[in-house]
Motif scaffolding. Structure first.
Motif, PDB file in Angstrom:
ATOM      1  N   MET A   1       0.823  -1.214   0.000  1.00  0.00           N
ATOM      2  CA  MET A   1       0.000   0.000   0.000  1.00  0.00           C
ATOM      3  C   MET A   1       0.853   1.258   0.000  1.00  0.00           C
ATOM      4  O   MET A   1       0.522   2.255  -0.605  1.00  0.00           O
ATOM      5  CB  MET A   1      -0.935   0.000   1.219  1.00  0.00           C
ATOM      6  N   GLU A   2       1.998   1.197   0.706  1.00  0.00           N
ATOM      7  CA  GLU A   2       2.875   2.370   0.752  1.00  0.00           C
ATOM      8  C   GLU A   2       3.372   2.729  -0.638  1.00  0.00           C
ATOM      9  O   GLU A   2       3.382   3.888  -1.034  1.00  0.00           O
ATOM     10  CB  GLU A   2       4.063   2.078   1.675  1.00  0.00           C
TER      11      GLU A   2
ATOM     12  N   LYS B   1       1.950   2.020  -3.551  1.00  0.00           N
ATOM     13  CA  LYS B   1       0.850   2.543  -4.358  1.00  0.00           C
ATOM     14  C   LYS B   1       0.582   4.005  -4.019  1.00  0.00           C
ATOM     15  O   LYS B   1       0.367   4.829  -4.918  1.00  0.00           O
ATOM     16  CB  LYS B   1      -0.408   1.703  -4.135  1.00  0.00           C
ATOM     17  N   ALA B   2       0.597   4.331  -2.728  1.00  0.00           N
ATOM     18  CA  ALA B   2       0.377   5.720  -2.322  1.00  0.00           C
ATOM     19  C   ALA B   2       1.481   6.624  -2.861  1.00  0.00           C
ATOM     20  O   ALA B   2       1.212   7.737  -3.328  1.00  0.00           O
ATOM     21  CB  ALA B   2       0.305   5.814  -0.797  1.00  0.00           C
ATOM     22  N   ASP B   3       2.719   6.140  -2.819  1.00  0.00           N
ATOM     23  CA  ASP B   3       3.838   6.911  -3.363  1.00  0.00           C
ATOM     24  C   ASP B   3       3.634   7.168  -4.852  1.00  0.00           C
ATOM     25  O   ASP B   3       3.845   8.292  -5.339  1.00  0.00           O
ATOM     26  CB  ASP B   3       5.153   6.168  -3.164  1.00  0.00           C
TER      27      ASP B   3
ATOM     28  N   ASP C   1       0.885   7.260  -6.530  1.00  0.00           N
ATOM     29  CA  ASP C   1      -0.210   8.212  -6.741  1.00  0.00           C
ATOM     30  C   ASP C   1       0.281   9.651  -6.576  1.00  0.00           C
ATOM     31  O   ASP C   1      -0.111  10.548  -7.335  1.00  0.00           O
ATOM     32  CB  ASP C   1      -1.352   7.928  -5.767  1.00  0.00           C
ATOM     33  N   VAL C   2       1.136   9.880  -5.574  1.00  0.00           N
ATOM     34  CA  VAL C   2       1.695  11.219  -5.370  1.00  0.00           C
ATOM     35  C   VAL C   2       2.612  11.586  -6.531  1.00  0.00           C
ATOM     36  O   VAL C   2       2.544  12.695  -7.079  1.00  0.00           O
ATOM     37  CB  VAL C   2       2.461  11.301  -4.029  1.00  0.00           C
TER      38      VAL C   2
ATOM     39  N   ARG D   1       2.294   4.261 -15.739  1.00  0.00           N
ATOM     40  CA  ARG D   1       2.472   3.628 -14.432  1.00  0.00           C
ATOM     41  C   ARG D   1       3.793   2.851 -14.393  1.00  0.00           C
ATOM     42  O   ARG D   1       4.475   2.844 -13.367  1.00  0.00           O
ATOM     43  CB  ARG D   1       1.295   2.693 -14.157  1.00  0.00           C
TER      44      ARG D   1
ATOM     45  N   TRP E   1      10.205   5.235  -9.048  1.00  0.00           N
ATOM     46  CA  TRP E   1      10.057   4.965  -7.621  1.00  0.00           C
ATOM     47  C   TRP E   1      11.149   4.027  -7.112  1.00  0.00           C
ATOM     48  O   TRP E   1      11.738   4.262  -6.050  1.00  0.00           O
ATOM     49  CB  TRP E   1       8.676   4.375  -7.359  1.00  0.00           C
TER      50      TRP E   1
ATOM     51  N   ILE F   1       6.101  13.578   0.129  1.00  0.00           N
ATOM     52  CA  ILE F   1       4.990  12.629   0.122  1.00  0.00           C
ATOM     53  C   ILE F   1       3.937  13.020   1.157  1.00  0.00           C
ATOM     54  O   ILE F   1       2.730  12.962   0.903  1.00  0.00           O
ATOM     55  CB  ILE F   1       5.489  11.202   0.401  1.00  0.00           C
ATOM     56  N   ALA F   2       4.377  13.431   2.331  1.00  0.00           N
ATOM     57  CA  ALA F   2       3.456  13.841   3.394  1.00  0.00           C
ATOM     58  C   ALA F   2       4.145  14.856   4.280  1.00  0.00           C
ATOM     59  O   ALA F   2       5.360  14.799   4.480  1.00  0.00           O
ATOM     60  CB  ALA F   2       3.013  12.636   4.217  1.00  0.00           C
TER      61      ALA F   2
END
Length: 231
Positions: free
Chosen positions: A1-2, A4-6, A8-9, A21, A28, A56-57
């Motif tokens: 999940m980490e 995938k979130a990366d 997306d950002v 992708r 990545w 990222i956050a």
């Protein structure tokens, strides 16, 4: 999940926009993760350029110290934005300092690593030209504001920019969603704390803004826009 979130950002980041992708996955895997606690520096002004980062956050603050020793806040960065873009231009040192306003998670690529990615993915090289051009335009706009506009217009422009970049709509207005003191606002607008406080106090009485301890809310953005664009 980490991962995938990366991805997306990264897909929404101006440097990697328009890539497949598969290309994003390649980018990545070539990067490295970095965590930065609140108050820590990602790099300092005049440090040698070693890497470029995507946030990222969290939230980062970009500052520059003038020849006279005064600190100027240039901008705040949120998720998906770039830090250290000098790595794209061939500069030898970072022109400003970048510090964490909140705990931050970043992805980074070494200077050589980002050049290698440009050679493998032409879109990254094309996007880098757009990134550098946009930064130049932003710099010219800020210089024009600081040299020609009255302080009320500069503060209004600053608050409106922050509302767009980091605004969170509430029942009372648009809250700038990170700690922002009056001193921070004064530095961004190129004025003194006394002047920024006086103007904010006047605007509070008029119902345009609401400010508390390191928090500012824009209650009437349309009215602020009128002030920002007034002659």
């Amino acid at each position: 999940m980490e991962g995938k979130a990366d991805l997306d950002v990264l897909a929404g980041t101006e440097l990697f926009r328009g890539l497949s992708r598969q290309a994003l996955e390649d980018i990545w895997t070539q990067g490295f993760r970095k965590q930065l606690p609140t108050g820590a520096a990602l790099f300092l002004q005049d440090d040698s350029v070693t890497a470029i980062y995507v946030l990222i956050a969290g939230r980062l603050r970009v500052t520059q110290t003038t020849a006279e020793g005064a600190q100027v806040i240039l901008r705040y960065l949120g998720p998906g934005e770039l830090a250290g873009y000098t790595a794209l231009s061939g500069g030898d040192s970072y022109p400003g300092s970048v510090t964490a306003v909140e705990d931050c998670h970043l992805l980074g690529w070494s200077r050589q690593g980002i050049l290698d990615l440009m050679s493998r993915h032409a879109q990254v090289a094309l996007n880098s030209v757009t990134v550098l051009g946009r930064r130049y335009q932003e710099t010219q706009l800020r210089l024009r504001e600081l040299s020609t506009e009255k302080v009320e217009r500069r503060i209004a422009h600053t608050l409106l920019r922050l509302s767009v970049q980091a605004g969170r709509r509430t029942a009372e207005g648009i809250e700038i969603a990170f700690p922002l003191s009056r001193q921070d606002l004064a530095e961004m607008a190129g004025t003194t704390l006394h002047t920024a406080s006086r103007i904010l106090s006047t605007w509070e009485k008029q119902g345009l803004v609401l400010s508390g301890r390191r928090r500012i809310m824009v209650r009437q953005p349309d009215h602020l826009s009128t002030i920002a664009e007034s002659g």
